[in-house]
Design a protein around this motif. Sequence first.
Motif, short mmCIF file in Angstrom:
data_model
loop_
_atom_site.label_atom_id
_atom_site.label_comp_id
_atom_site.label_asym_id
_atom_site.label_seq_id
_atom_site.Cartn_x
_atom_site.Cartn_y
_atom_site.Cartn_z
N LYS A 116 0.84 -1.21 0.00
CA LYS A 116 0.00 0.00 0.00
C LYS A 116 0.87 1.26 0.00
N LEU A 117 1.92 1.25 0.79
CA LEU A 117 2.82 2.41 0.84
C LEU A 117 3.54 2.61 -0.49
N LEU A 118 3.95 1.52 -1.11
CA LEU A 118 4.58 1.61 -2.43
C LEU A 118 3.60 2.15 -3.46
N HIS A 119 2.36 1.71 -3.36
CA HIS A 119 1.31 2.22 -4.25
C HIS A 119 1.13 3.73 -4.04
N ASN A 120 1.18 4.15 -2.78
CA ASN A 120 1.07 5.58 -2.49
C ASN A 120 2.20 6.37 -3.14
N VAL A 121 3.41 5.84 -3.00
CA VAL A 121 4.59 6.51 -3.58
C VAL A 121 4.44 6.62 -5.09
N ASN A 122 4.05 5.53 -5.72
CA ASN A 122 3.88 5.53 -7.17
C ASN A 122 2.80 6.53 -7.61
N SER A 123 1.71 6.55 -6.88
CA SER A 123 0.61 7.47 -7.20
C SER A 123 1.03 8.93 -7.04
N ILE A 124 1.79 9.19 -5.98
CA ILE A 124 2.28 10.56 -5.74
C ILE A 124 3.21 10.99 -6.88
N LEU A 125 4.08 10.09 -7.31
CA LEU A 125 4.99 10.41 -8.41
C LEU A 125 4.23 10.71 -9.70
N ILE A 126 3.21 9.92 -9.96
CA ILE A 126 2.38 10.15 -11.16
C ILE A 126 1.71 11.52 -11.07
N GLU A 127 1.21 11.83 -9.88
CA GLU A 127 0.54 13.12 -9.67
C GLU A 127 1.51 14.28 -9.84
N ILE A 128 2.71 14.12 -9.29
CA ILE A 128 3.72 15.18 -9.41
C ILE A 128 4.11 15.38 -10.88
N LYS A 129 4.32 14.28 -11.57
CA LYS A 129 4.77 14.36 -12.97
C LYS A 129 3.73 15.01 -13.86
N SER A 130 2.46 14.76 -13.57
CA SER A 130 1.40 15.28 -14.43
C SER A 130 0.93 16.68 -14.05
N GLY A 131 1.12 17.06 -12.77
CA GLY A 131 0.53 18.33 -12.36
C GLY A 131 1.41 19.32 -11.62
N PHE A 132 2.67 18.96 -11.38
CA PHE A 132 3.51 19.85 -10.57
C PHE A 132 4.78 20.32 -11.29
N GLY A 133 5.01 19.83 -12.47
CA GLY A 133 6.15 20.32 -13.24
C GLY A 133 7.43 19.53 -13.01
N ALA A 134 8.37 19.77 -13.92
CA ALA A 134 9.63 19.01 -13.94
C ALA A 134 10.49 19.29 -12.71
N GLU A 135 10.47 20.51 -12.23
CA GLU A 135 11.32 20.87 -11.08
C GLU A 135 10.90 20.12 -9.82
N THR A 136 9.61 20.07 -9.58
CA THR A 136 9.10 19.35 -8.40
C THR A 136 9.35 17.85 -8.54
N PHE A 137 9.19 17.35 -9.76
CA PHE A 137 9.44 15.92 -9.97
C PHE A 137 10.91 15.59 -9.72
N GLU A 138 11.79 16.48 -10.12
CA GLU A 138 13.22 16.26 -9.89
C GLU A 138 13.52 16.24 -8.39
#
Length: 219
Positions: free
Chosen positions: A72-94
């Motif tokens: 579940k925690l790994l799923h959370n991490v993956n979901s957060i990364l997807i959210e960051i990549k799609s809605g927060f920009g390259a700098e935040t993803f980095e």
Amino acid sequence: MENNKFILDSLKANLNSLDSATTWIFVTLLIVVLASFGSDEKLEFASFKIDRKYAGPIIYGMLVGLNFQVLKLLHNVNSILIEIKSGFGAETFELARIMLNKHPWIFNPFSEFESITSLIFDNLGYALLIVIWWMGNAIAYKLMFKQGRKIKLVGTGLAGLYLVFGLSSMAMIQAISEKVTYSSLKLITPFVGIVIGAVLFSALLYPLRKEIKSKKAVN
């Protein structure tokens, strides 16, 4: 900026929880291993006493619950990364990628550093996670090995769930790794861990198999 901080804090919290959960699993398994070498009818670890007869399924049940938490925690991490990549920009993803790569989680499968020894240590965490999974499987199976049919049936069902959650966790780790790591060795590491774990599994069960063969030979 406030949203960026919140999402990164959420990512960090999940990584911290993964660190705690996997460390707790490792310590618990070590305690159970030491306790299982005794010949008492009850298996004692920490402040708990478990009838050795039921220890296998109980430990499998505990491991299933803990593995589900990790998944579940790994799923959370993956979901957060997807959210960051799609809605927060390259700098935040980095920043998120760096957080995963540099997090001090001892079993961190996403670790990436630039040093002479990083080739070993960056991949050690993932391999150890798989070895720990195998160790849990071996201990629970060993305790269940000589028990009655009903206990084995329950234990086998839980072992199946444990396998499903374990493979799902590996798949989730791989999905995250593809987003945040550059090393191609991350593709090889799981297989190294599986081989080491399988050897450990066989080694722990060897005395039992030998004992059963001896009894059959006598009969």
